[in-house]
Design a protein around this motif. Sequence first.
Motif, mmCIF file in Angstrom:
data_model
loop_
_atom_site.group_PDB
_atom_site.id
_atom_site.type_symbol
_atom_site.label_atom_id
_atom_site.label_comp_id
_atom_site.label_asym_id
_atom_site.label_seq_id
_atom_site.Cartn_x
_atom_site.Cartn_y
_atom_site.Cartn_z
ATOM 1 N N GLU A 161 56.726 44.059 60.655
ATOM 2 C CA GLU A 161 55.907 44.016 59.290
ATOM 3 C C GLU A 161 56.843 42.828 58.194
ATOM 4 O OE1 GLU A 161 54.552 46.982 55.739
ATOM 5 O OE2 GLU A 161 56.005 47.902 57.268
ATOM 6 N N PRO A 162 55.947 42.003 57.914
ATOM 7 C CA PRO A 162 56.801 40.835 56.825
ATOM 8 C C PRO A 162 57.292 41.326 55.933
ATOM 9 C CG PRO A 162 54.216 40.725 56.581
ATOM 10 C CD PRO A 162 54.462 41.892 57.806
ATOM 11 N N ASN A 163 56.923 42.348 55.130
ATOM 12 C CA ASN A 163 57.696 42.728 53.946
ATOM 13 C C ASN A 163 57.856 41.611 52.844
ATOM 14 O OD1 ASN A 163 58.145 45.494 54.704
ATOM 15 N ND2 ASN A 163 59.760 44.814 55.782
ATOM 16 N N LEU A 164 56.488 41.031 52.654
ATOM 17 C CA LEU A 164 56.528 39.957 51.569
ATOM 18 C C LEU A 164 55.472 40.274 50.526
ATOM 19 C CD1 LEU A 164 56.349 36.765 54.001
ATOM 20 C CD2 LEU A 164 58.323 37.597 52.740
ATOM 21 N N PRO A 165 55.725 39.811 49.454
ATOM 22 C CA PRO A 165 54.652 39.919 48.333
ATOM 23 C C PRO A 165 53.478 39.166 48.506
ATOM 24 C CG PRO A 165 56.459 38.483 47.349
ATOM 25 C CD PRO A 165 56.972 39.102 48.984
ATOM 26 N N LEU A 166 52.412 39.785 48.071
ATOM 27 C CA LEU A 166 51.135 39.016 48.194
ATOM 28 C C LEU A 166 51.273 37.976 47.215
ATOM 29 C CD1 LEU A 166 48.356 41.942 48.240
ATOM 30 C CD2 LEU A 166 49.574 40.607 50.171
ATOM 31 N N SER A 167 50.532 36.593 47.487
ATOM 32 C CA SER A 167 50.610 35.361 47.035
ATOM 33 C C SER A 167 52.049 34.431 47.193
ATOM 34 C CB SER A 167 50.724 35.429 45.521
ATOM 35 O OG SER A 167 49.352 36.208 45.110
ATOM 36 N N GLN A 168 52.842 35.315 48.083
ATOM 37 C CA GLN A 168 53.956 34.293 48.518
ATOM 38 C C GLN A 168 53.694 33.102 49.122
ATOM 39 O OE1 GLN A 168 57.590 35.469 48.907
ATOM 40 N NE2 GLN A 168 57.461 33.162 49.125
ATOM 41 N N ALA A 169 54.156 32.145 48.306
ATOM 42 C CA ALA A 169 54.035 30.605 48.831
ATOM 43 C C ALA A 169 55.129 30.229 49.933
ATOM 44 C CB ALA A 169 53.954 29.849 47.503
ATOM 45 N N GLY A 170 54.627 29.441 50.840
ATOM 46 C CA GLY A 170 55.495 28.625 51.636
ATOM 47 C C GLY A 170 54.555 27.735 52.511
ATOM 48 N N GLU A 171 55.064 27.596 53.719
ATOM 49 C CA GLU A 171 54.333 26.549 54.663
ATOM 50 C C GLU A 171 53.959 27.168 56.043
ATOM 51 O OE1 GLU A 171 55.934 22.256 53.182
ATOM 52 O OE2 GLU A 171 56.930 23.100 54.913
ATOM 53 N N LEU A 172 52.984 26.950 56.432
ATOM 54 C CA LEU A 172 52.566 27.237 57.857
ATOM 55 C C LEU A 172 52.641 26.182 58.847
ATOM 56 C CD1 LEU A 172 49.091 29.541 57.579
ATOM 57 C CD2 LEU A 172 51.508 30.266 58.680
ATOM 58 N N THR A 173 53.268 26.576 59.960
ATOM 59 C CA THR A 173 53.517 25.477 60.937
ATOM 60 C C THR A 173 52.895 25.753 62.231
ATOM 61 O OG1 THR A 173 55.306 24.407 59.981
ATOM 62 C CG2 THR A 173 54.953 23.897 62.520
#
Length: 236
Positions: A161-173
């Motif tokens: 489970e990622p346990n990240l907030p929705l709208s968490q911004a970042g980068e997908l590789t």
Amino acid sequence: MNDIYQRLHLASEAQDQAEIIATLSAIKAGKLKNDLRLLNFYREVPVSYGAEVLTVEEHDAELAVNQIQAVVIAHEKLTVLKSSHFHRDVAAAVTYVNVEKSRVVVSNLSYALVRADRRMSVRVQLGSAIDASFAAPELDALHGRLHDMSLTGMSINVAREPNLPLSQAGELTIALPSGSITVAASLLKVIHTGDTFRMVFEIEPSRAAELIISQYIFQRQVEIIKELKDHPGVTL
């Protein structure tokens, strides 16, 4: 509720079904022009061919369909009926499929909102394992496998489970066969799929990344359609 459609009631369930059955009867009798088409999704690729109404009963109807459509229906056990004579698209359960004879029997007919029609771009599921990772400032990178992709979104399966907030911004590789690409991404939702967690992202690819994604999506669509045409039951 379904990933493909959401059933709707315009009147009551019984009234809606009676109205749909009456429309199919009128098409069969030639009182209405036959513009009936079926819609399914196979590995996220839309499959849509015309259909002919063969028989209509009180709660179901038998249709002559394209063999490729029958292959997908046999896999999904459902379909969506589209016609200008319906008030809305129609969702149907499929109780009988014969791929060789190109016949299906549909029942449990109701009006529906087709969710996939609202997508902004074509999406495809992956046919091979493609590594993916999501990274954001001050967070450990999450590694997984790409599940599906479009020009506006991607989803990846991760083991925990990622346990990240929705709208968490970042980068997908993403490690595509033609080379790795990295795109700006924002987390839309997380779906628990049983053994894994599916992270669904909205993406903002660069021009160069958009071209690579477009080429891969087209290649994957060709592979998926070939897979359907090569099904042993298809004689077309």
